[in-house]
Design a protein around this motif. Structure first.
Motif, short mmCIF file in Angstrom:
data_model
loop_
_atom_site.label_atom_id
_atom_site.label_comp_id
_atom_site.label_asym_id
_atom_site.label_seq_id
_atom_site.Cartn_x
_atom_site.Cartn_y
_atom_site.Cartn_z
N VAL A 129 -5.84 0.27 -3.90
CA VAL A 129 -5.53 0.34 -2.46
C VAL A 129 -4.40 1.35 -2.22
CG1 VAL A 129 -4.56 -0.94 -0.50
CG2 VAL A 129 -6.41 -1.94 -1.87
N THR A 180 0.58 8.15 -2.75
CA THR A 180 -0.61 7.39 -3.15
C THR A 180 -0.69 7.25 -4.68
OG1 THR A 180 -1.83 9.48 -3.04
CG2 THR A 180 -1.99 8.04 -1.12
N ILE A 236 -14.96 4.55 -2.38
CA ILE A 236 -13.74 3.91 -1.87
C ILE A 236 -13.98 2.39 -1.87
CG2 ILE A 236 -12.13 3.79 0.07
CD1 ILE A 236 -13.24 6.50 1.01
N HIS A 263 0.81 -1.23 0.00
CA HIS A 263 0.00 0.00 0.00
C HIS A 263 0.84 1.28 0.00
CE1 HIS A 263 0.87 0.06 4.28
NE2 HIS A 263 0.38 1.27 4.34
N SER A 282 -9.62 -0.96 0.15
CA SER A 282 -8.98 0.28 0.64
C SER A 282 -9.48 0.62 2.04
CB SER A 282 -9.29 1.45 -0.30
OG SER A 282 -8.95 1.13 -1.62
N LYS A 283 -10.75 0.35 2.31
CA LYS A 283 -11.31 0.63 3.64
C LYS A 283 -10.68 -0.28 4.70
CE LYS A 283 -15.77 2.15 1.86
NZ LYS A 283 -17.11 1.68 1.49
N TYR A 320 0.01 3.89 -6.98
CA TYR A 320 -1.01 3.45 -7.94
C TYR A 320 -0.38 3.18 -9.30
CZ TYR A 320 -4.91 3.72 -11.21
OH TYR A 320 -5.80 3.46 -12.21
N GLN A 365 -6.06 4.77 -2.66
CA GLN A 365 -7.17 5.21 -1.81
C GLN A 365 -7.00 5.01 -0.31
OE1 GLN A 365 -10.59 3.04 -3.33
NE2 GLN A 365 -11.14 4.77 -4.63
N HIS A 366 -5.86 4.45 0.15
CA HIS A 366 -5.83 4.10 1.58
C HIS A 366 -5.85 5.31 2.51
CE1 HIS A 366 -1.48 4.32 0.71
NE2 HIS A 366 -1.34 4.65 1.98
#
Ligand SMILES: [Fe+2]
Length: 340
Positions: free
Chosen positions: A208, A188, A230, A158, A234-235, A192, A211-212
């Motif tokens: 992930v 981020t 999201i 991540h 990622s959550k 990606y 969006q983390h």
């Protein structure tokens, strides 16, 4: 030959290992990962039970997490100087992911926390910790095995975009300036792009990395999207990421006590984190503390004997002859959990 040796995965070599012609292969005390098993197979060695020692769980967690951390450091360093920025997925799948899965399968939440505490290697250990904690969360959320495998890799990668951020910023003692914060946040989008451009990864994993740091109420970054945009992966990683960052000692502040972190996370449920995922996480961590001694705000000491599903942070505590339901005594609270 490898099939015979596979059973020794996760065990430690009792002595230095040499092949038949006396060539040194691996040192004593090596915790065997799949890469080592492959190497041993190449040397046509068949391991015998007496060649390995069984390590206790605490030692196993520590060695496995230390080894994964060292492997992640290697991967980060290789990438930093490699123009193509393609991730070494074979190395990751052979040297890091199997141990993360083995540690997670033990489902011993409280037991693994000590091994996740960073030394001077936060940037690397954090990825391993988030990999393990997200895998545990995925297991509790009953993901299918193929989804779980995908999540483990996504969570471990991540923060991979941080290799593009200067190390002075990553390790700066004290708050970052506005410019430095803006640069730091780019890990981020860098992550990606790197995952997207690597063969053998998928879009969910790239998302992930992207969006983390997004939050349910749109207060996150890089885009400030709302919760419904999201992804679930990622959550999950956001919960694991926040928990580990808060319980780790960083350059600029001491680690917050575990219970304090859980309380903070519970209040963050409103708006920032996915409430269901967060509740499962807190519930499971409290469950793993059953039987632990706690100190209450009135300085009495008791033992956690029952976690209440509706209010996991306020369990039933046994003090001498008395049973105290903290969910009904809101004037009292736990100030400290004493490890067993
Ligand atoms: Fe991050």
């Amino acid at each position: 030959m490898n099939i015979n040796n596979e059973q020794f995965l996760g065990k430690q070599l009792a002595a230095n290992l040499f092949n038949r012609t006396g060539v040194f292969v691996l040192p004593a005390m090596t915790l065997l990962n799949s890469e080592h098993i492959r190497l041993i197979g190449q040397h046509k060695i068949i391991l015998e039970p007496q060649d390995v020692i069984q390590v206790d769980s605490a030692a196993f967690y520590q060695i496995a997490v230390d080894d994964c951390t060292a492997a992640m450091e290697n991967i980060f360093e290789q990438l930093r100087y490699n123009k193509s920025k393609r991730l070494p997925m074979i190395e990751l799948r052979n040297e890091v992911i199997p141990f993360i899965q083995q540690v997670s399968e033990k489902n011993d939440f409280y037991g693994i926390l000590a091994a996740l505490q960073p030394k001077d290697d936060y940037t690397y250990r954090h990825n391993v910790a988030v990999g393990i904690l997200s895998t545990l969360l995925g297991m509790w959320l009953k993901l299918r095995p193929e989804e779980l495998g995908m999540l483990t890799i996504a969570a471990t990668l991540h923060d991979i975009g941080k290799i593009m951020i200067p190390s002075e910023i990553l390790t700066k003692a004290g708050p970052l300036s506005e410019e430095e914060t803006a640069l730091m946040r780019k890990h981020t989008t860098y992550g990606y792009e790197m995952i997207r451009d690597t063969v053998g990864t998928n879009h969910m994993q790239a998302l992930v990395a992207l969006q983390h740091h997004e939050r349910m109420d749109g207060s996150g970054y890089p885009f400030g999207v709302l919760g419904h945009r999201i992804t679930d992966f990622s959550k999950i990683v956001a919960v694991a990421d926040i928990f580990h960052a808060m319980t780790s000692e960083r350059f600029y502040r001491p680690a917050a006590p575990l219970y304090e972190v859980l309380r903070q996370m519970e209040s963050d449920v409103f708006g920032k984190l996915d409430p269901y995922i967060c509740r499962v996480f807190i519930n499971k961590l409290m469950q793993s503390m059953l039987g632990n001694e706690v100190v209450l705000s009135d300085e009495r000491t008791g033992k956690i004997i029952l976690i209440l599903a509706h209010d996991p942070l306020r369990p039933l505590v046994n003090i001498g002859e008395e049973f105290l339901d903290l969910s009904r005594h809101r004037d009292l609270g736990i100030v400290k959990v004493i490890p067993q």
